[in-house]
Design a protein around this motif. Structure first.
Motif, PDB file in Angstrom:
ATOM      1  N   LYS A  22       0.813  -1.212   0.000  1.00 41.08           N
ATOM      2  CA  LYS A  22       0.000   0.000   0.000  1.00 41.08           C
ATOM      3  C   LYS A  22       0.852   1.271   0.000  1.00 41.08           C
ATOM      4  CE  LYS A  22      -4.299   1.688   1.708  1.00 41.08           C
ATOM      5  NZ  LYS A  22      -4.319   2.767   2.624  1.00 41.08           N
ATOM      6  N   GLU A  23       1.985   1.211   0.719  1.00 38.88           N
ATOM      7  CA  GLU A  23       2.785   2.440   0.797  1.00 38.88           C
ATOM      8  C   GLU A  23       3.304   2.860  -0.584  1.00 38.88           C
ATOM      9  OE1 GLU A  23       3.467  -0.190   2.684  1.00 38.88           O
ATOM     10  OE2 GLU A  23       5.552  -0.799   2.576  1.00 38.88           O
ATOM     11  N   ASP A  26       1.779   6.001  -2.563  1.00 33.90           N
ATOM     12  CA  ASP A  26       1.959   7.402  -2.194  1.00 33.90           C
ATOM     13  C   ASP A  26       2.460   8.144  -3.431  1.00 33.90           C
ATOM     14  OD1 ASP A  26       2.261   9.800  -1.043  1.00 33.90           O
ATOM     15  OD2 ASP A  26       3.763   9.183   0.438  1.00 33.90           O
ATOM     16  N   TYR A  27       1.561   8.242  -4.427  1.00 35.16           N
ATOM     17  CA  TYR A  27       1.951   8.799  -5.716  1.00 35.16           C
ATOM     18  C   TYR A  27       2.534  10.207  -5.610  1.00 35.16           C
ATOM     19  CZ  TYR A  27      -0.711   5.032  -8.016  1.00 35.16           C
ATOM     20  OH  TYR A  27      -1.174   3.825  -8.461  1.00 35.16           O
ATOM     21  N   GLN A  28       1.890  11.049  -4.797  1.00 31.72           N
ATOM     22  CA  GLN A  28       2.314  12.459  -4.760  1.00 31.72           C
ATOM     23  C   GLN A  28       3.779  12.571  -4.348  1.00 31.72           C
ATOM     24  OE1 GLN A  28       0.279  14.927  -5.797  1.00 31.72           O
ATOM     25  NE2 GLN A  28       2.008  16.336  -5.664  1.00 31.72           N
ATOM     26  N   HIS A  29       4.119  11.840  -3.316  1.00 35.03           N
ATOM     27  CA  HIS A  29       5.466  11.877  -2.772  1.00 35.03           C
ATOM     28  C   HIS A  29       6.482  11.382  -3.809  1.00 35.03           C
ATOM     29  CE1 HIS A  29       8.360  10.428   0.532  1.00 35.03           C
ATOM     30  NE2 HIS A  29       8.603  11.673   0.220  1.00 35.03           N
ATOM     31  N   TYR A  74      -2.885  13.429  -9.000  1.00 23.83           N
ATOM     32  CA  TYR A  74      -1.646  13.779  -8.294  1.00 23.83           C
ATOM     33  C   TYR A  74      -0.795  14.531  -9.308  1.00 23.83           C
ATOM     34  CZ  TYR A  74      -3.458   9.921  -5.534  1.00 23.83           C
ATOM     35  OH  TYR A  74      -4.278   9.099  -4.793  1.00 23.83           O
TER      36      TYR A  74
END
Ligand code: GLN
Length: 328
Positions: A22-23, A26-29, A74
């Motif tokens: 799942k982590e 974190d597309y934006q990051h 994003y």
């Protein structure tokens, strides 16, 4: 909830299809990280100038927009700056023809990578007027000719189609870019004459060139483009218009063509380094999809010697590498 149900739902929450954790979502990051990493490389390339009007663009523009299957966006950098979509329009026009003609289309255009530049017509002579694929200029001219036969107001049809794919946002045509390409279209005209001599172009050559340059001169930003490709990651269904654009089996074939032919004589390298199905344009845009997950557009006008955006290629390579995912 029983203990076993609890542990299953915990597992489902942390592990996504194909073993992605799942982590990783974190597309934006990740987008921001890759963006800055690419900026640090200080890449330089050449803005397309064989269409003089395209050379007026700011070479330092750089934007990214990713849309996931729920329509979440994003984005980073110059993601809302419109640019000339150029050959990316070849995917939109192909879909309009393919969904009408189905497999009959492949009598007129082949489905093999050309391994040659987008504007080459060397193979066209040997292969008797059947272009290698729909994403090189000879193939796109045949597709444009077919659109003119299939649809009454063909140019309006293309604009309305693209606009509906991105949620009814209007998409303008830059008339100066279109005129500039028409003024410098000797090579595309030569291709059109060759096609016509082999009986693979029905309409008047001037009209086909006019329609083709019209599609290429459409302007969109990264977010609009990513929206307009999301249905290709979603088995052919557009979540913005809530319409089935093309059946699933045809969607898979469009994606196969993007993977094998979307970057001309750099298609192998894109598959090798990035591993997504995508399409580029000399305006500096690159769109790519990962079916079931997202569609992404990157834009930077500085091109490499193959006519593909330098920063976009590096960005996408870093992005899929960092995410640990690809089509494969
Ligand atoms: N309009 C351009 C041409 O025909 C499109 C090329 C491209 O984007 N690769 O040359």
């Amino acid at each position: 909830m029983t203990e076993i149900q609890k542990s299953i739902s915990k597992l489902e929450a942390s592990v996504c299809p194909r073993g992605m954790k799942k982590e990783h979502f974190d597309y934006q990051h990740i987008i921001e990280d890759c963006y800055h990493a690419v900026q640090k490389m200080h890449l330089r390339g050449k803005v397309a100038s064989y269409i003089p009007e395209l050379a007026r663009v700011n070479p330092d523009l750089f934007g990214v927009s990713l849309i996931d299957m729920n329509g979440n966006t994003y984005e980073y950098g110059d993601s809302r700056v419109p640019f000339s979509i150029q050959s990316i329009s070849k995917v939109h026009t192909l879909v309009l023809v393919y969904r009408q003609l189905k497999s009959e289309l492949w009598d007129k255009v082949n489905v093999e990578p050309s391994g040659n530049p987008y504007n080459s017509f060397a193979q066209l002579e040997f292969e008797k007027g059947i272009p290698r694929n729909p994403f090189i200029n000879p193939g796109a001219l045949v597709i444009t000719d077919q659109i003119m036969s299939l649809y009454h107001d063909d140019k309006r049809t293309v604009l309305n189609f693209i606009s509906s794919l991105c949620g009814a946002e209007s998409v303008p045509v830059n008339k100066a870019v279109q005129q500039s390409e028409m003024d410098c279209s000797n090579l595309n005209r030569a291709v059109a004459y060759l096609l016509k001599s082999h009986g693979n172009l029905m309409h008047d050559i001037d009209d086909v060139i006019e329609a083709y340059t019209h599609h290429c001169a459409i302007e969109m930003d990264c977010t609009q483009l990513a929206k307009s490709f999301l249905y290709l990651a979603n088995d052919g269904r557009c979540i913005f218009s809530k319409k089935n654009i093309i059946p699933r089996n045809l969607t898979q074939r469009i994606n196969a063509l993007m993977l094998t032919c979307g970057f001309y004589d750099q298609a192998g390298e894109f598959a090798f380094r990035v591993g997504l199905a995508g399409k580029s344009g000399v305006g500096g845009g690159v769109v790519a999809v990962l079916p079931g997950h997202f569609s992404i557009t990157v834009f930077s006008p500085m091109l490499n010697e193959k006519g593909n955006s330098k920063k976009c290629m590096h960005f996408l390579e870093k992005f899929t590498t960092k995410m640990g995912i690809s089509l494969f």
